[in-house]
Design an enzyme around this catalytic site. Structure first.
Site, PDB file in Angstrom:
ATOM      1  N   CYS A 287       0.808  -1.138   0.155  1.00 32.37           N
ATOM      2  CA  CYS A 287      -0.054  -0.072  -0.029  1.00 32.37           C
ATOM      3  C   CYS A 287       0.753   1.346   0.144  1.00 32.37           C
ATOM      4  O   CYS A 287       0.507   2.156  -0.549  1.00 32.37           O
ATOM      5  CB  CYS A 287      -0.894   0.011   1.103  1.00 32.37           C
ATOM      6  SG  CYS A 287       0.004  -0.033   2.815  1.00 32.37           S
ATOM      7  N   CYS A 473       3.439  48.108   2.993  1.00 28.64           N
ATOM      8  CA  CYS A 473       2.917  48.817   2.102  1.00 28.64           C
ATOM      9  C   CYS A 473       2.900  48.102   0.481  1.00 28.64           C
ATOM     10  O   CYS A 473       2.526  48.631  -0.144  1.00 28.64           O
ATOM     11  CB  CYS A 473       3.998  50.187   1.762  1.00 28.64           C
ATOM     12  SG  CYS A 473       5.781  49.469   1.154  1.00 28.64           S
ATOM     13  N   CYS A 484      10.604  39.790  13.740  1.00 29.54           N
ATOM     14  CA  CYS A 484       9.378  40.183  13.374  1.00 29.54           C
ATOM     15  C   CYS A 484       8.207  39.114  13.086  1.00 29.54           C
ATOM     16  O   CYS A 484       7.031  39.319  12.603  1.00 29.54           O
ATOM     17  CB  CYS A 484       9.377  41.490  12.591  1.00 29.54           C
ATOM     18  SG  CYS A 484       9.833  42.884  13.315  1.00 29.54           S
ATOM     19  N   CYS A 503       9.225  51.697   5.811  1.00 29.14           N
ATOM     20  CA  CYS A 503       8.507  50.857   6.514  1.00 29.14           C
ATOM     21  C   CYS A 503       9.413  50.130   7.693  1.00 29.14           C
ATOM     22  O   CYS A 503       8.771  50.081   9.047  1.00 29.14           O
ATOM     23  CB  CYS A 503       7.615  49.927   5.932  1.00 29.14           C
ATOM     24  SG  CYS A 503       6.337  50.479   4.902  1.00 29.14           S
ATOM     25  N   HIS A 508       9.861  49.850  13.562  1.00 28.04           N
ATOM     26  CA  HIS A 508      10.738  49.352  14.662  1.00 28.04           C
ATOM     27  C   HIS A 508      11.091  50.711  15.659  1.00 28.04           C
ATOM     28  O   HIS A 508      11.920  50.696  16.415  1.00 28.04           O
ATOM     29  CB  HIS A 508      12.046  48.951  13.953  1.00 28.04           C
ATOM     30  CG  HIS A 508      11.828  47.585  13.385  1.00 28.04           C
ATOM     31  ND1 HIS A 508      11.553  47.279  12.159  1.00 28.04           N
ATOM     32  CD2 HIS A 508      12.414  46.185  14.023  1.00 28.04           C
ATOM     33  CE1 HIS A 508      11.448  45.907  12.021  1.00 28.04           C
ATOM     34  NE2 HIS A 508      12.142  45.343  13.336  1.00 28.04           N
ATOM     35  N   HIS A 516      15.599  45.076  17.567  1.00 26.92           N
ATOM     36  CA  HIS A 516      15.552  44.044  16.535  1.00 26.92           C
ATOM     37  C   HIS A 516      16.507  44.285  15.595  1.00 26.92           C
ATOM     38  O   HIS A 516      17.062  45.367  15.376  1.00 26.92           O
ATOM     39  CB  HIS A 516      14.179  43.991  15.851  1.00 26.92           C
ATOM     40  CG  HIS A 516      13.187  43.352  16.582  1.00 26.92           C
ATOM     41  ND1 HIS A 516      11.669  43.178  15.982  1.00 26.92           N
ATOM     42  CD2 HIS A 516      12.832  43.183  17.699  1.00 26.92           C
ATOM     43  CE1 HIS A 516      10.909  42.633  16.759  1.00 26.92           C
ATOM     44  NE2 HIS A 516      11.633  42.627  18.045  1.00 26.92           N
ATOM     45  N   HIS A 553      -1.825   1.387   7.134  1.00 27.53           N
ATOM     46  CA  HIS A 553      -2.261   1.253   5.941  1.00 27.53           C
ATOM     47  C   HIS A 553      -2.342   2.632   5.147  1.00 27.53           C
ATOM     48  O   HIS A 553      -2.935   3.750   5.721  1.00 27.53           O
ATOM     49  CB  HIS A 553      -3.735   0.499   6.038  1.00 27.53           C
ATOM     50  CG  HIS A 553      -4.294   0.365   4.400  1.00 27.53           C
ATOM     51  ND1 HIS A 553      -3.678  -0.167   3.579  1.00 27.53           N
ATOM     52  CD2 HIS A 553      -5.487   0.935   4.032  1.00 27.53           C
ATOM     53  CE1 HIS A 553      -4.424  -0.329   2.652  1.00 27.53           C
ATOM     54  NE2 HIS A 553      -5.552   0.467   2.726  1.00 27.53           N
TER      55      HIS A 553
END
Length: 642
Positions: A287, A473, A484, A503, A508, A516, A553
């Site tokens: 199978c 954006c 993030c 952005c 941030h 970050h 199976h």
């Protein structure tokens, strides 16, 4: 005669006085090398009216006569034992090292009444090593070789014994006898047969499950008639009846040339090819292979390069043979007649078992990845689908994630992105095929009780050096911040890590994200020039099959065409069975028109909220949500170039 001498005489005698006709077995030790144990047998065996002569009695000239029921020791334990059985072998085979003749008048009377009494002395059992065995690749004078399917004639077995040859050779001490080691198909007929796990006389010749290995002489082996090709000399009607009796369907001719995959545009059209004796017929733990092959070739051409690539200098000698069996006897009949008989598949299983390092492919339970490794990597030398940034290549990807208790019904897309994020790897290019293994281990443990197979897999954010959108954006992203991940309410986890310069600075500036660390994303120069005038494209792959497992199976859900509206079917190579041990399995294809709705976000949420207990789910819904083992995705754009 004082008590002390009686005691010493009894203590002194630890050897057995016996003969071929069953004199008493007082005490002997049988060394079992395979178990590294010594068993001491002290039970007296009933014997004929004969004498038991002891060393001490010989010295004293006395004889102890016992009269018991007429039972032969050899009748009880058998004869023709190997020498390595030590003392027991000589007892059972009527062999001795010294003979003690009666010395007194009383003993002379005993001699006339019974056969010669023999004294058995202990000797060191013979020990063999693998170097003592001369291996062969085939049985001389026959077409039977290692990997051949055979049936064995044995007086100890009441019914036919079937199996696959795992070892052929000449054992030590018998230069003219060819010994064949067979891994039996079924244990039920082996109750009266000496079995092992592949050892002979304590020497490992091959490996299989305990109780499955039998060793027989070569003249007892013949080709398994259930999988023999039809003889051209047999009338067609007779051959057809024989095949129908074995497999339920007589005709399954090889089809040569190129046959395109099937494509169904509606459930009504799909229903016309559904029913029993449709798909690939299963046989003896096949199978895992049946479900995978059906998924790979019935309705898609993403793997068709395997069928048509010409052999090169790097390919194995049997490359063309395997390719022809796969294409002409399995894939083409499947696409043209929607049926493949199990003996055709067995040819492929035999070749894979002989030519790859994966053993037991003809009879043992296996997983799809073992079959894929054998076929794609070791035999057909297919170029790996996945090229990872770590420098590694692979044919499939195992999801490794930490369980998130908040996720009640995680999607493959969510788990996919979590896994790539935690491993810190990317793909060098978009693959034509992406095979993803679910986060489950073994056949029972599942990290999540239910998983939603995503109909579309977004791979945009895991492709190295590929243009990405800013998560805020939508413009061309130039930076990535891994910290993030999944930070936004909308969008997926990895999508939230890409930013344009503006952005990135804005997002941030928040006190929680000032620490970050981001890194520069590489984008092709040509794309950066045009970025202001076009939308950054996203890269998607389409789900076309889900292989599922329940209680060892395997079955499969397969999409019968390309596009969001293509209907789905369910395939089981062993959906039903006719007959018992010598019967055959009946494969079946079933149309599942509801599956497209169940796999949508709305449909999945609805059915899982209304059916919190797995037993309350519709049968096919339970299979797709609870038993998913492997999801197969394809890129219709990329596959045209492979």
């Amino acid at each position: 005669m004082n008590s002390k001498s009686d005691h010493e005489a009894e203590k002194e005698k630890k050897l057995t006085i016996t003969n071929r006709f069953g004199d008493s077995l007082e005490n002997f030790e049988l060394s079992n090398e395979s178990e590294h144990k010594t068993q001491v047998y002290s039970k007296k065996i009933p014997n004929r009216k004969n004498g038991i002569l002891k060393n001490s009695d010989t010295n004293r000239g006395s004889v102890e006569n016992n009269y018991h029921e007429d039972v032969d020791l050899a009748d009880i334990l058998g004869s023709n034992w190997p020498k390595r059985a030590g003392v027991a072998a000589m007892i059972l085979n009527n062999k001795s090292k010294t003979v003690t003749e009666p010395t007194t008048c009383e003993d002379s009377n005993l001699k006339a009444a019974s056969p010669i009494l023999t004294k058995i002395e202990t000797e060191e059992p013979l020990r063999f090593t693998i170097a003592d065995y001369q291996p062969l690749n085939e049985i001389p004078g026959t077409e039977l070789a290692i990997g051949s399917l055979v049936e064995v004639s044995s007086s100890a077995v009441c019914e036919d014994l079937y199996g696959v040859i795992r070892w052929i050779g000449i054992p030590p001490g018998t230069p003219k006898n060819v010994l064949v080691g067979i891994e039996a198909e079924d244990e039920s007929n082996l109750k009266n047969v000496l079995t092992s796990d592949g050892k002979h006389n304590g020497v490992r010749l091959f490996t299989c499950h305990e109780g499955r290995a039998v060793f027989v002489s070569a003249n007892r082996c013949t080709a398994d008639r259930r999988f023999a090709d039809v003889d051209n000399s047999i009338p067609a009607s007779r051959a057809s009846n024989n095949q129908a009796k074995k497999f339920g369907v007589a005709d399954c001719p090889a089809i040569y040339g190129s046959v395109p995959p099937l494509e169904m545009h509606s459930s009504e059209e799909l229903a016309n090819i559904c029913g029993k004796f449709k798909g690939i017929q299963g046989h003896h733990n096949s199978c895992y292979l049946d479900a995978t092959l059906f998924s790979m070739f019935t309705f898609t051409s993403v793997f068709d390069s395997i069928l048509y690539r010409h052999p090169g200098p790097q390919d194995i000698r049997n490359y063309s043979e395997v390719q022809k069996v796969l294409r002409d006897e399995i894939v083409n009949p499947l696409r043209k007649n929607v049926f493949v008989r199990s003996d055709r598949v067995m040819k492929l299983r035999e070749l894979l078992d002989q030519l790859s390092s994966v053993s037991g492919l003809t009879c043992e339970e296996k997983d799809p990845e073992e079959f894929l490794n054998s076929l794609l990597s070791q035999i057909m030398r297919v170029e790996p689908f996945l090229k990872l940034s770590s420098g590694q290549d692979s044919y499939f990807y195992q999801l490794f994630v930490e369980k998130d208790e908040k996720l009640k019904l995680p999607s493959v897309q969510q788990l996919f992105e979590q896994s790539f994020h935690s491993s810190e790897i990317k793909l060098k290019e978009v693959p034509s095929c992406f095979i993803i293994q679910m986060p489950r281990f073994g056949k029972n443990f599942k990290m999540y009780p239910r998983i939603l197979p995503s109909q579309v897999l977004d791979v945009t954010d895991i492709i190295e050096n590929s243009p990405r959108q800013c998560s805020l954006c939508g413009k061309l992203a130039e930076y990535e911040c891994r910290e993030c991940f999944a930070s936004l309410q909308t969008g997926s986890g990895l999508e939230c890590t890409a930013f344009c310069p503006k952005c990135l600075e804005t997002f941030h500036s928040h006190i929680k994200r000032t620490n970050h660390v981001s890194k520069k994303i590489f984008s092709p120069k040509e794309f950066r020039i045009m970025a202001e005038h076009m939308v950054v494209p996203r890269l998607y792959m389409e789900l076309f099959a889900v292989v599922c497992i329940e209680t060892s199976h395997y079955v499969a859900f397969v999409k019968s065409g390309s596009g969001p509206d293509a209907p789905w079917c369910f395939f089981d190579s062993m959906a039903d069975r006719k007959g018992e041990q010598n019967g055959y399995n009946i494969p079946e294809i079933t149309c599942v028109p509801e599956l497209t709705h169940w796999l949508s976000d709305e449909g999945a949420r609805s059915i899982n909220e209304t059916s919190t207990n797995d037993k309350e789910l519709p049968e096919h819904a339970k299979r797709i949500f609870c038993d998913a083992y492997m999801c197969l995705y394809q890129s219709t754009d990329i596959m045209m170039y492979h």
